[in-house]
Enzyme design. Structure first.
Site, PDB file in Angstrom:
ATOM      1  N   ASN A  52       0.884   3.177   3.024  1.00 51.12           N
ATOM      2  CA  ASN A  52       1.895   3.440   3.477  1.00 51.12           C
ATOM      3  C   ASN A  52       2.623   3.738   3.056  1.00 51.12           C
ATOM      4  O   ASN A  52       3.481   5.051   2.654  1.00 51.12           O
ATOM      5  CB  ASN A  52       2.275   1.724   5.102  1.00 51.12           C
ATOM      6  CG  ASN A  52       2.225   1.889   6.116  1.00 51.12           C
ATOM      7  OD1 ASN A  52       1.045   2.798   6.313  1.00 51.12           O
ATOM      8  ND2 ASN A  52       1.892   1.125   6.697  1.00 51.12           N
ATOM      9  N   CYS A  93      10.748  -5.026  -0.696  1.00 50.11           N
ATOM     10  CA  CYS A  93      11.563  -3.913   0.509  1.00 50.11           C
ATOM     11  C   CYS A  93      12.575  -5.275   0.748  1.00 50.11           C
ATOM     12  O   CYS A  93      13.941  -4.626   0.904  1.00 50.11           O
ATOM     13  CB  CYS A  93      10.950  -3.384   1.910  1.00 50.11           C
ATOM     14  SG  CYS A  93      10.143  -4.968   2.636  1.00 50.11           S
ATOM     15  N   SER A 138       4.313  -1.789  10.483  1.00 51.65           N
ATOM     16  CA  SER A 138       5.135  -1.257   8.572  1.00 51.65           C
ATOM     17  C   SER A 138       4.479  -1.876   8.039  1.00 51.65           C
ATOM     18  O   SER A 138       4.233  -1.098   6.173  1.00 51.65           O
ATOM     19  CB  SER A 138       6.792  -0.679   8.882  1.00 51.65           C
ATOM     20  OG  SER A 138       7.339  -1.751   8.977  1.00 51.65           O
ATOM     21  N   ALA A 139       4.305  -2.709   8.014  1.00 52.46           N
ATOM     22  CA  ALA A 139       3.507  -3.682   7.506  1.00 52.46           C
ATOM     23  C   ALA A 139       1.817  -3.495   6.990  1.00 52.46           C
ATOM     24  O   ALA A 139       1.116  -3.735   8.111  1.00 52.46           O
ATOM     25  CB  ALA A 139       3.520  -4.888   7.333  1.00 52.46           C
ATOM     26  N   GLY A 140       1.762  -2.945   6.340  1.00 55.55           N
ATOM     27  CA  GLY A 140       0.512  -2.530   5.900  1.00 55.55           C
ATOM     28  C   GLY A 140      -1.022  -3.457   5.241  1.00 55.55           C
ATOM     29  O   GLY A 140       0.008  -4.158   4.998  1.00 55.55           O
ATOM     30  N   ASN A 142      11.677  -0.845   5.901  1.00 54.43           N
ATOM     31  CA  ASN A 142      11.227  -1.307   4.692  1.00 54.43           C
ATOM     32  C   ASN A 142      10.171  -0.362   3.849  1.00 54.43           C
ATOM     33  O   ASN A 142      10.887  -0.440   2.359  1.00 54.43           O
ATOM     34  CB  ASN A 142      10.843  -2.465   5.306  1.00 54.43           C
ATOM     35  CG  ASN A 142       9.010  -1.631   6.004  1.00 54.43           C
ATOM     36  OD1 ASN A 142       9.505  -1.694   7.559  1.00 54.43           O
ATOM     37  ND2 ASN A 142       8.049  -2.463   5.593  1.00 54.43           N
TER      38      ASN A 142
END
Length: 314
Positions: free
Chosen positions: A14, A130, A161-163, A290
């Protein structure tokens, strides 16, 4: 700059993918020469190829063997803290400048509006996290008016959104952010908390900053925080205050008193700042603030470093 500097990205997740798109769309100082990943089927590598960026799925070792690497001066690392240690060893020996978007913290912590100018010659620059990029400017702004005895931040991001890299580095996230609250933000003690919010639909990034100060000039602190928010907005337009800066006297029986020196406890105040970060949606939707603040800060840093080095070379 008279010509674009060549850069490469390690990490096709991401953060790396968002950074690649951001550089290609927004930067007049950088050209992305290559992207390296370890998953040949990753969406990031596929997008890079569609955008005419050279790729390898053999990580940093594959990157340094590419013809395109010969012209690369700057490498963004968007992988994990553990992987970064190997990447730094390889790239440092080859004389490349590394912008580290992992929480490995091998180089100095950098938050652009707070301390970038102090580290323009560093071979490895660490972008903290972030959460750190979103909150440390506020800690620094409060500290510019009144010493911060204790700074605590809570960063809440959408789990979407947290890979894998972010999830693998939760411990490093909290440790690195807490250390940077002290070293960059100037707090005597720091603490960081991250929340991966599974809510559907996904929620936008939210950050809360608490600072314990004494002898607070509320108007000066408010003005300092608002001015700092404006400086961050210059490169992260979706960064904003959610409400006015809050002030609360710390009662004598409050456990927070343990964090304040005895000679300063009489007029102790907790300053609370509530932030929201809306992403530019270059890769993931706007809830992924983020990603946006991390990649925007990394690009801002690299462009300033490159410009400075060209200036001193003239």
């Amino acid at each position: 700059m008279s010509r674009r500097a060549h850069a490469a990205i390690i990490g096709s997740g991401n953060i790396g993918t968002d950074l690649m798109i951001k550089v290609l769309r927004l930067s007049d100082q950088f050209n992305i020469a290559a992207m390296a990943g370890i998953d040949p089927a990753s969406d990031g590598l596929a997008r890079a190829r569609r955008l005419k960026v050279a790729t390898t799925h053999e990580g940093v070792d594959g990157l340094v063997r590419m013809d395109e690497f010969a012209d690369v001066q700057y490498v963004f690392d968007a992988t994990s803290a553990g992987a970064h240690r190997h990447h730094d060893a390889v790239l440092r020996e080859l004389g490349r400048t590394v912008i580290d978007l992992t929480p490995a913290a091998l180089g100095p912590y950098v938050v652009p509006p707070v301390n970038l100018d102090q580290h323009l010659r560093a071979p490895n620059i660490n972008m903290v996290t972030c959460g750190g990029q979103a909150t440390i400017p506020v800690v620094g702004a409060v500290g510019a008016v009144s010493p911060v005895h204790y700074g605590e931040i809570i960063a809440s991001i959408s789990s979407r959104s947290a890979g894998p890299g972010t999830r693998a580095n939760i411990d490093e996230f909290t440790e690195t952010t807490a250390a940077a609250i002290e070293k960059v933000g100037g707090a005597a003690r720091g603490k960081a908390i991250i929340v991966l919010n599974p809510a559907e639909p996904p929620l936008i990034m939210r950050d809360t900053v608490h600072c314990l100060v004494s002898g607070a000039d509320t108007e000066a602190i408010t003005a300092s925080v608002e001015a700092m928010v404006g400086r961050v907005q210059a490169y992260v337009p979706g960064y904003r205050l959610k409400q006015k800066v809050q002030f609360e006297a710390v009662a004598a029986d409050d456990p927070l008193h343990k964090l304040i020196p005895a000679d300063a406890a009489a007029d102790a105040v907790k300053v609370s700042v509530f932030l929201e970060v809306e992403g530019a949606a270059h890769y993931l939707p706007a809830y992924a603030g983020n990603l946006d603040i991390m990649t925007s800060a990394a690009l801002r840093t690299a462009e300033r470093v490159a410009a400075h080095r060209q200036e001193i070379a003239l």
